[in-house]
Design a protein around this motif. Structure first.
Motif, PDB file in Angstrom:
ATOM      1  N   ARG A  37       0.821  -1.213   0.000  1.00  0.00           N
ATOM      2  CA  ARG A  37       0.000   0.000   0.000  1.00  0.00           C
ATOM      3  C   ARG A  37       0.857   1.266   0.000  1.00  0.00           C
ATOM      4  O   ARG A  37       0.458   2.299  -0.537  1.00  0.00           O
ATOM      5  N   ALA A  38       2.028   1.187   0.615  1.00  0.00           N
ATOM      6  CA  ALA A  38       2.909   2.355   0.671  1.00  0.00           C
ATOM      7  C   ALA A  38       3.656   2.579  -0.636  1.00  0.00           C
ATOM      8  O   ALA A  38       3.864   3.719  -1.056  1.00  0.00           O
ATOM      9  N   ILE A  39       4.051   1.494  -1.296  1.00  0.00           N
ATOM     10  CA  ILE A  39       4.936   1.615  -2.462  1.00  0.00           C
ATOM     11  C   ILE A  39       4.175   1.818  -3.765  1.00  0.00           C
ATOM     12  O   ILE A  39       4.523   2.700  -4.568  1.00  0.00           O
ATOM     13  N   VAL A  40       3.137   1.014  -4.007  1.00  0.00           N
ATOM     14  CA  VAL A  40       2.503   1.016  -5.332  1.00  0.00           C
ATOM     15  C   VAL A  40       1.952   2.388  -5.726  1.00  0.00           C
ATOM     16  O   VAL A  40       2.138   2.821  -6.878  1.00  0.00           O
ATOM     17  N   PRO A  41       1.286   3.149  -4.847  1.00  0.00           N
ATOM     18  CA  PRO A  41       0.784   4.463  -5.272  1.00  0.00           C
ATOM     19  C   PRO A  41       1.877   5.439  -5.685  1.00  0.00           C
ATOM     20  O   PRO A  41       1.592   6.436  -6.370  1.00  0.00           O
ATOM     21  N   LEU A  42       3.116   5.181  -5.296  1.00  0.00           N
ATOM     22  CA  LEU A  42       4.224   6.062  -5.659  1.00  0.00           C
ATOM     23  C   LEU A  42       4.810   5.720  -7.027  1.00  0.00           C
ATOM     24  O   LEU A  42       5.608   6.505  -7.562  1.00  0.00           O
ATOM     25  N   LEU A  43       4.443   4.596  -7.586  1.00  0.00           N
ATOM     26  CA  LEU A  43       5.008   4.173  -8.863  1.00  0.00           C
ATOM     27  C   LEU A  43       4.460   5.026 -10.006  1.00  0.00           C
ATOM     28  O   LEU A  43       3.308   5.471  -9.968  1.00  0.00           O
ATOM     29  N   PRO A  44       5.267   5.255 -11.042  1.00  0.00           N
ATOM     30  CA  PRO A  44       4.725   5.928 -12.237  1.00  0.00           C
ATOM     31  C   PRO A  44       3.672   5.042 -12.897  1.00  0.00           C
ATOM     32  O   PRO A  44       3.668   3.818 -12.725  1.00  0.00           O
ATOM     33  N   GLU A  45       2.768   5.656 -13.656  1.00  0.00           N
ATOM     34  CA  GLU A  45       1.647   4.917 -14.231  1.00  0.00           C
ATOM     35  C   GLU A  45       2.111   3.756 -15.103  1.00  0.00           C
ATOM     36  O   GLU A  45       1.463   2.710 -15.134  1.00  0.00           O
ATOM     37  N   ARG A  46       3.242   3.893 -15.784  1.00  0.00           N
ATOM     38  CA  ARG A  46       3.711   2.821 -16.663  1.00  0.00           C
ATOM     39  C   ARG A  46       4.101   1.564 -15.889  1.00  0.00           C
ATOM     40  O   ARG A  46       4.168   0.468 -16.452  1.00  0.00           O
ATOM     41  N   LEU A  47       4.391   1.716 -14.589  1.00  0.00           N
ATOM     42  CA  LEU A  47       4.713   0.562 -13.755  1.00  0.00           C
ATOM     43  C   LEU A  47       3.533   0.126 -12.904  1.00  0.00           C
ATOM     44  O   LEU A  47       3.447  -1.029 -12.511  1.00  0.00           O
ATOM     45  N   ARG A  48       2.617   1.044 -12.631  1.00  0.00           N
ATOM     46  CA  ARG A  48       1.510   0.719 -11.736  1.00  0.00           C
ATOM     47  C   ARG A  48       0.377   0.018 -12.459  1.00  0.00           C
ATOM     48  O   ARG A  48      -0.328  -0.816 -11.857  1.00  0.00           O
ATOM     49  N   TYR A  49       0.163   0.339 -13.744  1.00  0.00           N
ATOM     50  CA  TYR A  49      -0.977  -0.218 -14.471  1.00  0.00           C
ATOM     51  C   TYR A  49      -0.513  -1.108 -15.618  1.00  0.00           C
ATOM     52  O   TYR A  49       0.520  -0.850 -16.254  1.00  0.00           O
ATOM     53  N   LEU A  50      -1.285  -2.127 -15.892  1.00  0.00           N
ATOM     54  CA  LEU A  50      -1.012  -3.027 -17.011  1.00  0.00           C
ATOM     55  C   LEU A  50      -1.233  -2.294 -18.328  1.00  0.00           C
ATOM     56  O   LEU A  50      -1.972  -1.304 -18.383  1.00  0.00           O
ATOM     57  N   PRO A  51      -0.598  -2.765 -19.420  1.00  0.00           N
ATOM     58  CA  PRO A  51      -0.605  -1.992 -20.665  1.00  0.00           C
ATOM     59  C   PRO A  51      -1.982  -1.603 -21.181  1.00  0.00           C
ATOM     60  O   PRO A  51      -2.202  -0.441 -21.559  1.00  0.00           O
ATOM     61  N   ARG A  52      -2.930  -2.529 -21.238  1.00  0.00           N
ATOM     62  CA  ARG A  52      -4.245  -2.178 -21.770  1.00  0.00           C
ATOM     63  C   ARG A  52      -4.939  -1.156 -20.873  1.00  0.00           C
ATOM     64  O   ARG A  52      -5.614  -0.250 -21.347  1.00  0.00           O
ATOM     65  N   ALA A  53      -4.776  -1.295 -19.572  1.00  0.00           N
ATOM     66  CA  ALA A  53      -5.373  -0.330 -18.646  1.00  0.00           C
ATOM     67  C   ALA A  53      -4.750   1.048 -18.846  1.00  0.00           C
ATOM     68  O   ALA A  53      -5.456   2.067 -18.840  1.00  0.00           O
ATOM     69  N   ARG A  54      -3.433   1.100 -19.023  1.00  0.00           N
ATOM     70  CA  ARG A  54      -2.763   2.395 -19.252  1.00  0.00           C
ATOM     71  C   ARG A  54      -3.298   3.070 -20.502  1.00  0.00           C
ATOM     72  O   ARG A  54      -3.600   4.259 -20.507  1.00  0.00           O
ATOM     73  N   SER A  55      -3.416   2.278 -21.571  1.00  0.00           N
ATOM     74  CA  SER A  55      -3.900   2.858 -22.836  1.00  0.00           C
ATOM     75  C   SER A  55      -5.325   3.369 -22.698  1.00  0.00           C
ATOM     76  O   SER A  55      -5.657   4.460 -23.171  1.00  0.00           O
ATOM     77  N   ALA A  56      -6.181   2.590 -22.037  1.00  0.00           N
ATOM     78  CA  ALA A  56      -7.578   2.992 -21.867  1.00  0.00           C
ATOM     79  C   ALA A  56      -7.678   4.238 -20.990  1.00  0.00           C
ATOM     80  O   ALA A  56      -8.471   5.143 -21.268  1.00  0.00           O
ATOM     81  N   ARG A  57      -6.890   4.293 -19.936  1.00  0.00           N
ATOM     82  CA  ARG A  57      -6.914   5.454 -19.052  1.00  0.00           C
ATOM     83  C   ARG A  57      -6.437   6.705 -19.785  1.00  0.00           C
ATOM     84  O   ARG A  57      -6.999   7.793 -19.634  1.00  0.00           O
ATOM     85  N   ALA A  58      -5.378   6.561 -20.598  1.00  0.00           N
ATOM     86  CA  ALA A  58      -4.867   7.707 -21.356  1.00  0.00           C
ATOM     87  C   ALA A  58      -5.895   8.193 -22.370  1.00  0.00           C
ATOM     88  O   ALA A  58      -6.109   9.404 -22.534  1.00  0.00           O
ATOM     89  N   ALA A  59      -6.558   7.254 -23.053  1.00  0.00           N
ATOM     90  CA  ALA A  59      -7.575   7.642 -24.036  1.00  0.00           C
ATOM     91  C   ALA A  59      -8.758   8.334 -23.360  1.00  0.00           C
ATOM     92  O   ALA A  59      -9.314   9.309 -23.891  1.00  0.00           O
ATOM     93  N   TRP A  60      -9.135   7.849 -22.182  1.00  0.00           N
ATOM     94  CA  TRP A  60     -10.256   8.455 -21.457  1.00  0.00           C
ATOM     95  C   TRP A  60      -9.917   9.878 -21.029  1.00  0.00           C
ATOM     96  O   TRP A  60     -10.721  10.802 -21.166  1.00  0.00           O
ATOM     97  N   ARG A  61      -8.683  10.084 -20.529  1.00  0.00           N
ATOM     98  CA  ARG A  61      -8.273  11.426 -20.133  1.00  0.00           C
ATOM     99  C   ARG A  61      -8.242  12.367 -21.324  1.00  0.00           C
ATOM    100  O   ARG A  61      -8.637  13.535 -21.229  1.00  0.00           O
ATOM    101  N   ALA A  62      -7.794  11.856 -22.473  1.00  0.00           N
ATOM    102  CA  ALA A  62      -7.752  12.700 -23.673  1.00  0.00           C
ATOM    103  C   ALA A  62      -9.143  13.111 -24.097  1.00  0.00           C
ATOM    104  O   ALA A  62      -9.372  14.256 -24.516  1.00  0.00           O
ATOM    105  N   ARG A  63     -10.093  12.173 -24.021  1.00  0.00           N
ATOM    106  CA  ARG A  63     -11.481  12.515 -24.398  1.00  0.00           C
ATOM    107  C   ARG A  63     -12.063  13.556 -23.440  1.00  0.00           C
ATOM    108  O   ARG A  63     -12.775  14.470 -23.874  1.00  0.00           O
ATOM    109  N   ARG A  64     -11.745  13.441 -22.176  1.00  0.00           N
ATOM    110  CA  ARG A  64     -12.260  14.404 -21.193  1.00  0.00           C
ATOM    111  C   ARG A  64     -11.679  15.791 -21.437  1.00  0.00           C
ATOM    112  O   ARG A  64     -12.383  16.796 -21.302  1.00  0.00           O
ATOM    113  N   ARG A  65     -10.411  15.849 -21.794  1.00  0.00           N
ATOM    114  CA  ARG A  65      -9.775  17.145 -22.078  1.00  0.00           C
ATOM    115  C   ARG A  65     -10.348  17.765 -23.344  1.00  0.00           C
ATOM    116  O   ARG A  65     -10.497  18.969 -23.463  1.00  0.00           O
ATOM    117  N   GLY A  66     -10.685  16.855 -24.308  1.00  0.00           N
ATOM    118  CA  GLY A  66     -11.223  17.349 -25.594  1.00  0.00           C
ATOM    119  C   GLY A  66     -12.630  17.845 -25.449  1.00  0.00           C
ATOM    120  O   GLY A  66     -13.114  18.633 -26.248  1.00  0.00           O
TER     121      GLY A  66
END
Length: 286
Positions: free
Chosen positions: A257-286
């Motif tokens: 619980r102490a370590i994982v939240p400090l990790l960068p997103e590329r290490l904390r989330y699996l690849p498909r989750a990272r891509s989906a999260r990035a796409a969702w953030r881009a849509r929200r910004r757009g």
């Protein structure tokens, strides 16, 4: 097939959206799988039809890819659900209690899906944080959505969280047992081939060191499998768990619980989750 009426995966920003792609979810999967195969029909199906013994790394990779599609796959989620149902059409036989089974019998198929909810709910207390009551309800609603993606009908799963717990307790009291596959999944001396995925140099190193790596890895897997399983399920199956192990699990969870939240997103989330999260953030910004 026309996809207009396809069930949709859980919403971006929901409880599963954050949980399913987090690397801590990988630590929860063995407990869920073991609880699944504690139902004799499911255990028999895996025992007789799965390649988990001969190709454990490939089996694990395919299962993880499938799970990520259920949550982050968008329009591909429903097709993955259809693929899984096609894959299970021929899986049938006789379980250890002498009963005929089919993988797609609603009671069996629903149990395989249902086990994820209590495992997520319990394991998150150690590795992430305890859910609030509203988060727990949201998680169950989202888990029902995933069930629809997989082809479960509304009547196949308890419709509310209040209905789920009596169903779950009845299953523990009447149905689960230490099947052969359960015993194998928690064994510390079962033969497991070295990983056959990843860069060649790493595979060669792992192959050479595997006799030294496997014993502690097997013990750690058993520790997490049994510890992250809900205590009532653990007791129903007959898996031992001591106060000392509980203290070790609490310490391990505090570190995670102490370590994982400090990790960068590329290490904390699996690849498909990272891509989906990035796409969702881009849509929200757009």
């Amino acid at each position: 097939m026309d996809s207009e009426g396809d069930p949709v995966p859980p919403p971006p920003g929901g409880v599963l959206w954050s949980l399913a792609g987090d690397v801590r979810g990988l630590l929860m999967l063995p407990a869920a799988l073991t609880l699944q195969v504690a139902r004799p029909a499911v255990g028999a199906g895996v025992d007789e039809h799965s390649v988990f013994r001969t190709d454990p790394w490939g089996r694990g990779e395919r299962s993880l890819r499938s799970l990520q599609l259920w949550v982050y796959g968008g329009e591909a989620a429903a097709e993955e659900g259809r693929r899984l149902r096609r894959l299970h059409r021929t899986i049938q036989g006789t379980d250890t209690r002498g009963r005929r089974y089919h993988a797609l019998t609603p009671a069996n198929y629903a149990w395989v899906h249902a086990t994820g909810f209590p495992v997520y709910q319990h394991a998150s207390r150690y590795l992430v944080r305890p859910f609030t009551q509203s988060q727990e309800r949201a998680l169950y609603r989202e888990w029902l959505q995933v069930g629809r993606v997989l082809g479960l009908r509304d009547q196949d799963m308890p419709p509310t969280i209040e209905d789920f717990w009596p169903y779950y307790r009845t299953m523990l009291a009447n149905e689960v047992e230490a099947t052969a596959v359960v015993r194998e999944l928690v064994a510390t001396d079962a033969p497991v081939p070295p990983p056959d995925r990843g860069p060649l140099a790493l595979r060669l190193v792992l192959r050479a060191a595997w006799p030294l790596i496997l014993p502690p890895l097997a013990r750690f897997r058993r520790f997490l499998t049994v510890g992250l399983m809900p205590p009532d399920a653990r007791e129903a199956i007959g898996l031992d768990w001591t106060p000392r192990q509980e203290r070790r699990l609490r310490r391990f969870g505090a570190v995670v619980r102490a370590i994982v939240p400090l990790l960068p997103e590329r290490l904390r989330y699996l690849p498909r989750a990272r891509s989906a999260r990035a796409a969702w953030r881009a849509r929200r910004r757009g």
